[in-house]
Scaffold this motif. Structure first.
Motif: not given
Length: 79
Positions: A57, A3, A10-11, A17-18, A14-15, A78-79, A6
């Motif tokens: 979070k 990404h 951060g990546q 959390g997703g 995101e991963e 997550a954002s 990021r």
């Protein structure tokens, strides 16, 4: 896990959390940080920081070093 703009941490947030939100890690399951490091090709520090962010979070409760547990799916993404 690419990404632009990021950082690795951060990546990873995101991963992971997703994955928790999608149900890849059902509520109460233990997330193996070593496996996640290997899958994403990132360092222990990156995974540890990502897990800290997810805990803040509400996606993962605070756990002893080396593990994390996903929380119920009623949490916000997550954002």
């Amino acid at each position: 896990m690419t990404h632009p703009g990021r950082g690795l941490h951060g990546q990873a947030v995101e991963e992971l959390g997703g994955r928790i939100i999608r149900g890849d890690y059902p509520p109460g399951s233990v997330v193996d940080p070593v496996r996640f490091e290997t899958e994403l090709g990132v360092s222990k520090t990156v995974v540890r920081e990502a897990m800290r962010v997810l805990a803040s979070k509400g996606l993962s409760p605070g756990r002893p070093p080396g593990s994390a547990v996903s929380t119920p799916s009623s949490t916000t993404p997550a954002s």
